[in-house]
Design a protein around this motif. Structure first.
Motif, PDB file in Angstrom:
ATOM      1  N   ASN A 321      34.978  30.572  51.556  1.00  0.00           N
ATOM      2  CA  ASN A 321      34.149  31.089  52.640  1.00  0.00           C
ATOM      3  C   ASN A 321      33.445  32.380  52.240  1.00  0.00           C
ATOM      4  O   ASN A 321      32.356  32.681  52.721  1.00  0.00           O
ATOM      5  CB  ASN A 321      35.018  31.357  53.882  1.00  0.00           C
ATOM      6  CG  ASN A 321      35.493  30.072  54.540  1.00  0.00           C
ATOM      7  OD1 ASN A 321      34.757  29.111  54.630  1.00  0.00           O
ATOM      8  ND2 ASN A 321      36.736  30.065  54.992  1.00  0.00           N
ATOM      9  N   VAL A 322      34.102  33.168  51.406  1.00  0.00           N
ATOM     10  CA  VAL A 322      33.519  34.415  50.909  1.00  0.00           C
ATOM     11  C   VAL A 322      32.906  34.123  49.546  1.00  0.00           C
ATOM     12  O   VAL A 322      33.629  33.828  48.587  1.00  0.00           O
ATOM     13  CB  VAL A 322      34.596  35.522  50.793  1.00  0.00           C
ATOM     14  CG1 VAL A 322      33.988  36.802  50.245  1.00  0.00           C
ATOM     15  CG2 VAL A 322      35.268  35.762  52.141  1.00  0.00           C
ATOM     16  N   PRO A 323      31.588  34.177  49.404  1.00  0.00           N
ATOM     17  CA  PRO A 323      30.958  33.720  48.152  1.00  0.00           C
ATOM     18  C   PRO A 323      31.405  34.484  46.919  1.00  0.00           C
ATOM     19  O   PRO A 323      31.516  33.906  45.835  1.00  0.00           O
ATOM     20  CB  PRO A 323      29.453  33.899  48.420  1.00  0.00           C
ATOM     21  CG  PRO A 323      29.361  34.837  49.576  1.00  0.00           C
ATOM     22  CD  PRO A 323      30.579  34.587  50.403  1.00  0.00           C
ATOM     23  N   GLU A 324      31.701  35.784  47.063  1.00  0.00           N
ATOM     24  CA  GLU A 324      32.148  36.564  45.901  1.00  0.00           C
ATOM     25  C   GLU A 324      33.457  36.025  45.331  1.00  0.00           C
ATOM     26  O   GLU A 324      33.745  36.210  44.143  1.00  0.00           O
ATOM     27  CB  GLU A 324      32.315  38.039  46.277  1.00  0.00           C
ATOM     28  CG  GLU A 324      31.016  38.785  46.523  1.00  0.00           C
ATOM     29  CD  GLU A 324      30.481  38.579  47.932  1.00  0.00           C
ATOM     30  OE1 GLU A 324      29.391  39.107  48.234  1.00  0.00           O
ATOM     31  OE2 GLU A 324      31.150  37.881  48.732  1.00  0.00           O
ATOM     32  N   ASN A 325      34.259  35.368  46.176  1.00  0.00           N
ATOM     33  CA  ASN A 325      35.535  34.831  45.691  1.00  0.00           C
ATOM     34  C   ASN A 325      35.347  33.714  44.675  1.00  0.00           C
ATOM     35  O   ASN A 325      36.257  33.410  43.905  1.00  0.00           O
ATOM     36  CB  ASN A 325      36.386  34.338  46.858  1.00  0.00           C
ATOM     37  CG  ASN A 325      37.070  35.475  47.593  1.00  0.00           C
ATOM     38  OD1 ASN A 325      37.030  36.619  47.144  1.00  0.00           O
ATOM     39  ND2 ASN A 325      37.688  35.176  48.719  1.00  0.00           N
ATOM     40  N   TYR A 326      34.175  33.095  44.665  1.00  0.00           N
ATOM     41  CA  TYR A 326      33.887  32.073  43.659  1.00  0.00           C
ATOM     42  C   TYR A 326      33.995  32.675  42.262  1.00  0.00           C
ATOM     43  O   TYR A 326      34.603  32.090  41.355  1.00  0.00           O
ATOM     44  CB  TYR A 326      32.493  31.494  43.891  1.00  0.00           C
ATOM     45  CG  TYR A 326      32.045  30.499  42.848  1.00  0.00           C
ATOM     46  CD1 TYR A 326      32.417  29.160  42.925  1.00  0.00           C
ATOM     47  CD2 TYR A 326      31.228  30.892  41.780  1.00  0.00           C
ATOM     48  CE1 TYR A 326      32.005  28.241  41.972  1.00  0.00           C
ATOM     49  CE2 TYR A 326      30.803  29.988  40.818  1.00  0.00           C
ATOM     50  CZ  TYR A 326      31.195  28.656  40.914  1.00  0.00           C
ATOM     51  OH  TYR A 326      30.790  27.752  39.968  1.00  0.00           O
ATOM     52  N   VAL A 327      33.413  33.869  42.081  1.00  0.00           N
ATOM     53  CA  VAL A 327      33.455  34.535  40.777  1.00  0.00           C
ATOM     54  C   VAL A 327      34.884  34.884  40.407  1.00  0.00           C
ATOM     55  O   VAL A 327      35.311  34.713  39.263  1.00  0.00           O
ATOM     56  CB  VAL A 327      32.572  35.800  40.792  1.00  0.00           C
ATOM     57  CG1 VAL A 327      32.653  36.524  39.450  1.00  0.00           C
ATOM     58  CG2 VAL A 327      31.128  35.438  41.108  1.00  0.00           C
ATOM     59  N   HIS A 328      35.656  35.370  41.389  1.00  0.00           N
ATOM     60  CA  HIS A 328      37.034  35.745  41.096  1.00  0.00           C
ATOM     61  C   HIS A 328      37.884  34.522  40.757  1.00  0.00           C
ATOM     62  O   HIS A 328      38.736  34.573  39.874  1.00  0.00           O
ATOM     63  CB  HIS A 328      37.636  36.484  42.289  1.00  0.00           C
ATOM     64  CG  HIS A 328      36.825  37.656  42.729  1.00  0.00           C
ATOM     65  ND1 HIS A 328      36.299  38.561  41.841  1.00  0.00           N
ATOM     66  CD2 HIS A 328      36.430  38.066  43.954  1.00  0.00           C
ATOM     67  CE1 HIS A 328      35.622  39.476  42.504  1.00  0.00           C
ATOM     68  NE2 HIS A 328      35.682  39.191  43.785  1.00  0.00           N
ATOM     69  N   ARG A 329      37.650  33.434  41.460  1.00  0.00           N
ATOM     70  CA  ARG A 329      38.413  32.204  41.188  1.00  0.00           C
ATOM     71  C   ARG A 329      38.165  31.713  39.768  1.00  0.00           C
ATOM     72  O   ARG A 329      39.103  31.473  39.012  1.00  0.00           O
ATOM     73  CB  ARG A 329      38.021  31.115  42.191  1.00  0.00           C
ATOM     74  CG  ARG A 329      38.522  31.293  43.605  1.00  0.00           C
ATOM     75  CD  ARG A 329      38.025  30.133  44.456  1.00  0.00           C
ATOM     76  NE  ARG A 329      38.517  30.163  45.831  1.00  0.00           N
ATOM     77  CZ  ARG A 329      38.352  29.165  46.686  1.00  0.00           C
ATOM     78  NH1 ARG A 329      37.704  28.070  46.309  1.00  0.00           N
ATOM     79  NH2 ARG A 329      38.817  29.259  47.919  1.00  0.00           N
ATOM     80  N   ILE A 330      36.906  31.544  39.410  1.00  0.00           N
ATOM     81  CA  ILE A 330      36.635  30.959  38.105  1.00  0.00           C
ATOM     82  C   ILE A 330      36.912  31.951  36.986  1.00  0.00           C
ATOM     83  O   ILE A 330      37.023  31.566  35.820  1.00  0.00           O
ATOM     84  CB  ILE A 330      35.193  30.401  38.001  1.00  0.00           C
ATOM     85  CG1 ILE A 330      34.152  31.519  38.010  1.00  0.00           C
ATOM     86  CG2 ILE A 330      34.933  29.414  39.123  1.00  0.00           C
ATOM     87  CD1 ILE A 330      32.733  31.004  37.837  1.00  0.00           C
ATOM     88  N   GLY A 331      37.088  33.230  37.358  1.00  0.00           N
ATOM     89  CA  GLY A 331      37.474  34.221  36.361  1.00  0.00           C
ATOM     90  C   GLY A 331      38.912  34.096  35.907  1.00  0.00           C
ATOM     91  O   GLY A 331      39.352  34.817  35.011  1.00  0.00           O
ATOM     92  N   ARG A 332      39.656  33.156  36.490  1.00  0.00           N
ATOM     93  CA  ARG A 332      41.036  32.909  36.036  1.00  0.00           C
ATOM     94  C   ARG A 332      41.056  32.138  34.728  1.00  0.00           C
ATOM     95  O   ARG A 332      42.105  32.036  34.082  1.00  0.00           O
ATOM     96  CB  ARG A 332      41.813  32.112  37.086  1.00  0.00           C
ATOM     97  CG  ARG A 332      41.998  32.782  38.428  1.00  0.00           C
ATOM     98  CD  ARG A 332      42.615  34.156  38.297  1.00  0.00           C
ATOM     99  NE  ARG A 332      41.622  35.220  38.393  1.00  0.00           N
ATOM    100  CZ  ARG A 332      41.842  36.473  38.058  1.00  0.00           C
ATOM    101  NH1 ARG A 332      42.995  36.828  37.547  1.00  0.00           N
ATOM    102  NH2 ARG A 332      40.899  37.371  38.186  1.00  0.00           N
ATOM    103  N   THR A 333      39.920  31.581  34.326  1.00  0.00           N
ATOM    104  CA  THR A 333      39.825  30.919  33.025  1.00  0.00           C
ATOM    105  C   THR A 333      38.923  31.753  32.121  1.00  0.00           C
ATOM    106  O   THR A 333      38.315  32.731  32.558  1.00  0.00           O
ATOM    107  CB  THR A 333      39.280  29.486  33.163  1.00  0.00           C
ATOM    108  OG1 THR A 333      39.339  28.830  31.890  1.00  0.00           O
ATOM    109  CG2 THR A 333      37.853  29.460  33.661  1.00  0.00           C
ATOM    110  N   ALA A 334      38.860  31.366  30.845  1.00  0.00           N
ATOM    111  CA  ALA A 334      38.044  32.084  29.849  1.00  0.00           C
ATOM    112  C   ALA A 334      38.451  33.540  29.762  1.00  0.00           C
ATOM    113  O   ALA A 334      37.611  34.437  29.695  1.00  0.00           O
ATOM    114  CB  ALA A 334      36.553  31.954  30.176  1.00  0.00           C
ATOM    115  N   ARG A 335      39.757  33.801  29.737  1.00  0.00           N
ATOM    116  CA  ARG A 335      40.238  35.169  29.627  1.00  0.00           C
ATOM    117  C   ARG A 335      40.602  35.494  28.181  1.00  0.00           C
ATOM    118  O   ARG A 335      40.869  34.607  27.387  1.00  0.00           O
ATOM    119  CB  ARG A 335      41.444  35.382  30.550  1.00  0.00           C
ATOM    120  CG  ARG A 335      41.099  35.136  32.020  1.00  0.00           C
ATOM    121  CD  ARG A 335      42.289  35.324  32.926  1.00  0.00           C
ATOM    122  NE  ARG A 335      42.605  36.722  33.165  1.00  0.00           N
ATOM    123  CZ  ARG A 335      42.014  37.483  34.069  1.00  0.00           C
ATOM    124  NH1 ARG A 335      41.027  36.993  34.819  1.00  0.00           N
ATOM    125  NH2 ARG A 335      42.382  38.736  34.241  1.00  0.00           N
ATOM    126  N   ALA A 336      40.582  36.766  27.881  1.00  0.00           N
ATOM    127  CA  ALA A 336      40.949  37.251  26.542  1.00  0.00           C
ATOM    128  C   ALA A 336      40.140  36.579  25.440  1.00  0.00           C
ATOM    129  O   ALA A 336      40.650  36.249  24.378  1.00  0.00           O
ATOM    130  CB  ALA A 336      42.442  37.050  26.299  1.00  0.00           C
TER     131      ALA A 336
END
Length: 401
Positions: A321-336
């Motif tokens: 529902n909060v569009p900014e959360n899309y970025v935070h969600r997909i930021g759980r991958t492609a780390r380090a």
């Protein structure tokens, strides 16, 4: 640039090297020198860019230089985080940076009596969620009048999940002569107002624009009818059964139901959401981390709080529902530095959410399958032969502290 060049002592550099941190990220390069000079910091950077070390390193260095013992019922430094999981991970990171400072974690779901007893001895660094900290303040278990270092991590998320009133109660209790660092991935208007209350003449460090997706994330969207989402998810998961995969659901009940469906389909799955006890949440994350389960179904309680290497895929089963959360969600991958893939499912009644996400991103999301739902005519086609369903009136999940 190296950590040596940032002015850190050999002992800290050695500890960072043992943690696998050999080269500072852009947010660390910009924030650490300013913080070591005592400046207040307003840090804006996308998720997965090393914000914890950006505030943790100068916090540990500054406290270690001051040869002080914490007074009873006091904390020399305070770190506030929006979720229990994120608070726990901050403690782990800080413990890797020092063996000399006492670090105490206080979050909901744990015995408040045990936490109060630990605080009676005083602590160098207190890592807390706002709700539990307020509970301890009300019991007079903690006095923040001696706290000279304050960090607000993922400050925008704290506003999203309703901690603004708790923050307003905490701020007047803090030592006025303090250094404050505030870090976030986005900069909504409410957070700009909060920063004016907490920060004094801050240095603004912004290494990537809000809404920017990490460079190594490939993300796309499938347009799919709501009643076909589960079938499509199982089909896609079956292509990479050995990968760690994070699946986001909008509601607590939806996350639990989806986890059980995936379990019946033969996937090693678990779930994490606000209806789970702290012990259940800890066990779920531990199993996901050690690989005994490969699929973790989560609500946004996990969007900022999970930092697990090797998450290869993220699925947005429901768009946030909060569009900014899309970025935070997909930021759980492609780390380090690793590559990662994120896939969103968009039903007919989620087109407004997708458009809001694309507005935040400043670009359209690549289409992986299906045709975009355009207008009410397409929505009716998607539901033809079925009774129309009312949209959920549930509010976004409030996360217990």
């Amino acid at each position: 640039m190296t950590f040596n060049e940032l002015g850190l002592n050999a002992r800290m550099v050695s500890r960072l090297d043992a943690l696998g941190l050999t080269k500072p990220t852009p947010i660390q390069q910009e924030a650490i020198p300013q913080a070591l000079h005592g400046r207040d910091i307003l840090g804006i950077a996308q998720t997965g860019t090393g914000k914890t070390a950006a505030f943790g390193i100068p916090l540990v260095v500054s406290l270690s230089k001051r040869q002080e013992r914490p007074a009873p019922h006091s904390a020399r430094g305070l770190v506030l985080a929006p979720t229990r999981e994120l608070a726990g991970q901050i403690v782990q990171s800080l413990q890797g940076m020092t063996a000399d400072l006492r670090i105490t974690l206080v979050v909901g779901g744990k015995s408040i009596h045990v936490q109060a007893e630990k605080l009676a001895r005083g602590t160098d660094i207190l890592v807390a969620t706002p709700g539990r900290l307020i509970d301890l303040m009300d019991r007079r278990a903690i006095d923040l009048g001696r706290t000279r270092f304050l960090v607000l991590d993922e400050a925008d998320q704290m506003l999203d999940i309703g901690f603004i009133h708790a923050l307003r109660r905490i701020e007047p209790k803090l030592n006025r002569d303090r250094q404050t660092m505030m870090f976030s991935a986005t900069m909504p208007k409410a957070m700009a107002e909060l920063s004016r209350d907490y920060l004094t003449d801050p240095v603004r460090v912004e290494v990537s624009p809000p809404g920017k997706v990490a460079d190594k994330v490939t993300h796309s969207v499938h347009f799919v009818a709501k009643d076909r989402k589960q079938e499509l998810l199982i089909e896609l998961l079956d292509r990479h059964r050995d990968d760690r995969t994070l699946v986001f659901s909008r509601t607590k009940h939806g996350a639990e139901r989806l986890m059980k469906q995936l379990d019946r389909a033969g996937f090693a799955a678990t779930s994490i959401h606000g209806n789970k006890s702290q012990g259940q949440r800890d066990r779920a994350i531990a199993a996901f981390r050690d690989g005994s389960v490969r699929v973790l179904v989560a609500t946004d309680v996990a969007a900022r709080g999970i930092d697990i290497p090797g998450v290869g895929h993220v699925y947005n089963f429901d768009l946030p529902n909060v569009p900014e959360n899309y970025v935070h969600r997909i930021g759980r991958t492609a780390r380090a530095g690793h590559d990662g893939r994120a896939v969103a499912f968009c039903a007919a009644d989620e087109m407004s959410e997708l458009r809001a996400i694309e507005k935040v991103l400043g670009m359209p999301v690549d289409v992986a399958g299906g045709l975009a739902w355009e207008g009410i005519g397409d929505a009716r086609k998607a539901t033809k032969g079925r009774r129309p369903r009312r949209r959920s009136s549930r509010r976004p999940e409030r996360i217990a502290a």
